[in-house]
Design an enzyme around this catalytic site. Structure first.
Site, short mmCIF file in Angstrom:
data_model
loop_
_atom_site.label_atom_id
_atom_site.label_comp_id
_atom_site.label_asym_id
_atom_site.label_seq_id
_atom_site.Cartn_x
_atom_site.Cartn_y
_atom_site.Cartn_z
N ASN A 220 0.86 -1.19 0.00
CA ASN A 220 0.00 0.00 0.00
C ASN A 220 0.90 1.25 0.00
OD1 ASN A 220 -1.47 2.21 1.05
ND2 ASN A 220 -3.06 0.83 1.76
N HIS B 255 0.99 6.15 1.95
CA HIS B 255 1.74 7.08 2.81
C HIS B 255 2.93 7.72 2.12
CE1 HIS B 255 -1.17 6.62 5.78
NE2 HIS B 255 -1.03 5.30 5.80
N HIS C 192 -5.58 3.66 -1.69
CA HIS C 192 -6.90 4.03 -1.15
C HIS C 192 -7.19 5.47 -1.57
CE1 HIS C 192 -9.51 4.31 2.80
NE2 HIS C 192 -10.18 4.67 1.73
N ARG D 183 -9.25 8.25 -0.85
CA ARG D 183 -10.20 8.68 0.18
C ARG D 183 -11.06 9.83 -0.33
NH1 ARG D 183 -10.28 8.05 5.77
NH2 ARG D 183 -9.12 6.24 6.44
N ARG E 230 -6.86 12.85 1.04
CA ARG E 230 -5.78 13.28 1.95
C ARG E 230 -4.42 12.70 1.56
NH1 ARG E 230 -7.52 10.08 7.33
NH2 ARG E 230 -9.49 11.04 6.74
N GLU F 73 -8.61 0.56 -3.18
CA GLU F 73 -9.41 0.62 -1.95
C GLU F 73 -10.28 1.84 -1.98
OE1 GLU F 73 -7.53 0.75 1.84
OE2 GLU F 73 -6.38 -1.03 1.38
N THR G 42 -8.13 3.56 8.65
CA THR G 42 -9.35 2.76 8.62
C THR G 42 -9.47 1.99 9.93
OG1 THR G 42 -8.88 2.50 6.27
CG2 THR G 42 -10.65 1.16 7.17
N GLU H 90 -11.05 -9.32 3.20
CA GLU H 90 -9.76 -9.00 3.82
C GLU H 90 -10.01 -8.85 5.31
OE1 GLU H 90 -7.14 -6.37 1.81
OE2 GLU H 90 -6.23 -5.68 3.67
N HIS I 49 -3.59 -4.63 7.74
CA HIS I 49 -3.68 -3.45 8.59
C HIS I 49 -2.75 -3.58 9.78
CE1 HIS I 49 -5.65 0.43 9.22
NE2 HIS I 49 -5.22 0.25 10.46
N1 PXP Z 1 -5.76 -3.28 4.01
C1 PXP Z 1 -6.72 -2.34 4.06
C2 PXP Z 1 -8.10 -2.72 3.63
C3 PXP Z 1 -6.43 -1.02 4.48
O1 PXP Z 1 -7.40 -0.10 4.53
C4 PXP Z 1 -5.09 -0.70 4.79
C5 PXP Z 1 -4.71 0.70 5.16
O2 PXP Z 1 -5.52 1.28 5.99
C6 PXP Z 1 -4.13 -1.71 4.73
C7 PXP Z 1 -4.49 -2.99 4.34
C8 PXP Z 1 -2.69 -1.44 5.06
O3 PXP Z 1 -2.59 -1.09 6.39
P1 PXP Z 1 -1.21 -0.54 6.94
O4 PXP Z 1 -0.93 0.73 6.20
O5 PXP Z 1 -1.46 -0.33 8.39
O6 PXP Z 1 -0.18 -1.60 6.65
#
Ligand code: PXP
Length: 250
Positions: free
Chosen positions: A12, A15, A48, A50, A54, A75, A106, A156, A199
């Site tokens: 992901n 960030h 994602h 949003r 953001r 996402e 999330t 998931e 997550h």
């Molecule tokens: N899976 C989903 C559905 C998410 O929304 C997120 C990010 O919020 C992640 C995985 C990845 O989470 P993280 O950034 O905490 O590794």
């Protein structure tokens, strides 16, 4: 040939965009991060979009769709606006997540059980467009059964509670979360759902989740982007891959 039993890693890149948007400029570029992640051998990229944009912005999704060689897992919240964007791009996968404007990340799983009719109607066009629809949910049998009923092919499982308990040193709570994730992965797999998890995962927490045989994919973001500051993104991902493979091999 692709090994069907291999645990996939989706990275992901949200960030990287968070950091870019902090200055309002064009650096660092999340698309470049996605390309580095591809070179490091990831199986997919997650982003994602949003509602408040953001981190990831619409132009990032355009650029990812145009340049990625691995599948994009898009996402999004289950809103009309996001459905329109997904139908325009037709990404490989769409993961529906709950979204509250004020939350930092999330926080919980999607409420599928109480929204079955709406979600059934919402998911139909996405599946017809060829997207693999995943629902981000808590390890709760009612949510899993509802996910199956509304036509999702994938769930998931939210690993945030497990990771938080670990970080806070609440090891009994962590082990209870893990037991529930293990049991619910088996339950969902038995219903014919493909099981993903994610997550909050880090090098400290990934192994027990990677070892769950029904889990086919992990999606990991925040930790890897943070760790990239110290090791570089490619090496941070390669180390995660190594730990996942070691856990999977037992
Ligand atoms: N899976 C989903 C559905 C998410 O929304 C997120 C990010 O919020 C992640 C995985 C990845 O989470 P993280 O950034 O905490 O590794």
């Amino acid at each position: 040939m692709e090994n069907a039993d291999k645990l996939r890693l989706g990275v992901n890149i949200d960030h990287v965009a968070t950091l870019r948007n902090a200055r309002g400029g064009i650096y660092p570029d999340p698309v470049r991060a996605a390309q580095l992640a591809e070179t490091a051998g990831v199986d997919g990229i997650t982003a994602h979009l949003r509602e408040d944009r953001r981190h990831i912005i619409d132009g990032d999704i355009d650029a990812l769709m145009a340049t990625l060689r691995v599948p994009l897992n898009f996402e999004m919240a289950a809103t009309a606006e996001m459905q329109g964007i997904a139908l325009r791009h037709k990404p490989h996968a769409v993961c529906l997540v709950p979204e509250k404007r004020e939350e930092r990340t999330t926080e919980g799983g999607l409420e599928v059980h109480r929204e079955q009719n709406r979600l059934t109607d919402y998911i139909g066009p996405l599946r017809e467009a060829g997207c693999r629809v995943s629902l981000f949910i808590a390890a709760d049998p009612a949510q899993i059964e509802a996910a199956h009923r509304v036509g999702a092919e994938v769930i998931e499982l939210h690993t945030g509670g497990y990771c938080d308990a670990h970080a806070e040193g609440q090891f009994d709570a962590r082990d209870a979360e893990l037991a529930s994730l293990r049991e619910m992965a088996t339950f969902a797999h038995g219903l014919g759902l493909e099981v993903h998890a994610g997550h909050g995962l880090s090098y400290d927490t990934v192994a027990p989740i990677a070892a769950l045989p029904e889990v086919k994919e992990l999606n990991i973001g925040h930790f890897l982007i943070g760790e990239a500051v110290f090791r570089g993104l490619g090496p941070a991902i390669e180390e995660m891959r190594r730990q996942m493979d070691a856990a999977r091999a037992g």
